[in-house]
Write a protein that holds these residues in place. Structure first.
Motif, mmCIF file in Angstrom:
data_model
loop_
_atom_site.group_PDB
_atom_site.id
_atom_site.type_symbol
_atom_site.label_atom_id
_atom_site.label_comp_id
_atom_site.label_asym_id
_atom_site.label_seq_id
_atom_site.Cartn_x
_atom_site.Cartn_y
_atom_site.Cartn_z
ATOM 1 N N SER A 1 0.827 -1.215 0.000
ATOM 2 C CA SER A 1 0.000 0.000 0.000
ATOM 3 C C SER A 1 0.861 1.266 0.000
ATOM 4 C CB SER A 1 -0.952 0.000 1.201
ATOM 5 O OG SER A 1 -0.230 0.014 2.419
ATOM 6 N N ASN B 1 -8.640 4.804 -6.187
ATOM 7 C CA ASN B 1 -9.406 5.665 -5.284
ATOM 8 C C ASN B 1 -10.568 6.387 -5.956
ATOM 9 O OD1 ASN B 1 -7.887 5.027 -3.033
ATOM 10 N ND2 ASN B 1 -6.453 6.730 -3.318
ATOM 11 N N ASN C 1 -7.202 1.955 -3.024
ATOM 12 C CA ASN C 1 -7.912 1.575 -1.802
ATOM 13 C C ASN C 1 -7.781 0.066 -1.609
ATOM 14 O OD1 ASN C 1 -9.693 1.337 0.351
ATOM 15 N ND2 ASN C 1 -11.522 1.595 -0.896
#
Length: 237
Positions: free
Chosen positions: A54, A82, A61
């Motif tokens: 991440s 996102n 996301n």
């Protein structure tokens, strides 16, 4: 829309090995950016592995559901840009009690799950589903598929991806025909790097109404480092 499915391969290798996950995570992130992937279905991702990846993909996301309440174990994850609207997410146990966390069938060594995410794109709702079936017993894989079938039988615009630990056989054929899903991976050859001249064990099933423009597996390495022991499958719809 561009999607990718990849069994990430657990992080048990020595830190000095080229197969160590920190090195492979950089390769995974570069492939995702290079190919401009919108949605990624991963298997065998621990919470530590999620944290590493991440940081390399800040515009995505990570919808991750651990089976054991946050313990650092392998689980499925759906990674989404996102700018894509997520309307719902849930995790199911592939067992006789799908809504009961950590439940499993008798011969399962550990719980197997189905991750579900609903997204909205141009006012169209898509059901994203990610799974990793049993790697030992055929009967358990069949039981797990029956649970998946019951969960998604009324869904439209289904995209079901994951490591099914079996090639497209009569069981998967019956499963896909019952749900009116198509599997486009059979022409790709082996999706596991150490099994040459075999059929795929990783699959992406899509509802009949979803038009597929292209599908391929990403076979390249970056400076001698591959993203996993599986090849990433990329599909354009």
């Amino acid at each position: 829309m561009k999607l990718m499915s990849l069994n990430l391969w657990n992080n048990i290798t020595l830190s000095t090995s080229k197969n160590n996950y920190k090195k492979r995570a950089s390769v995974v992130a570069k492939i995702i950016k290079r190919e401009n992937i919108d949605i990624i279905f991963t298997q065998e991702m621990s919470s530590n592995m999620r944290s590493i990846l991440s940081k390399r993909l800040p515009s995505y996301n990570f919808i991750y559901n651990s089976r054991k309440n946050g313990k650092n174990e392998e689980a499925n994850c759906i990674i989404i840009k996102n700018n894509i609207e997520v309307s719902e997410s849930k995790i199911y146990s592939l067992s006789n009690t799908p809504d009961k966390p950590n439940s499993k069938f008798l011969l399962d060594f550990f719980p197997r799950t189905l991750n579900y995410v609903s997204i909205l794109i141009n006012n169209n709702e898509y059901s994203l589903l990610n799974t990793h079936l049993d790697n030992v017993f055929k009967i358990n894989r069949k039981l797990q598929l029956n649970v998946i079938k019951d969960i998604i039988k009324n869904n439209d615009n289904v995209i079901l991806a994951g490591d099914f630990n079996m090639s497209f056989n009569k069981v998967l054929q019956d499963f896909s025909e019952d749900l009116k899903l198509k599997d486009y991976t059979n022409k790709l050859g082996s999706t596991y790097r150490y099994l040459k001249n075999k059929k795929p064990i990783d699959h992406i099933f899509l509802s009949d109404e979803i038009i597929v423009k292209d599908i391929y597996k990403y076979e390249d390495n970056i400076n001698g480092v591959y993203p996993s022991d599986h090849y990433p499958i990329i599909i354009i719809i």
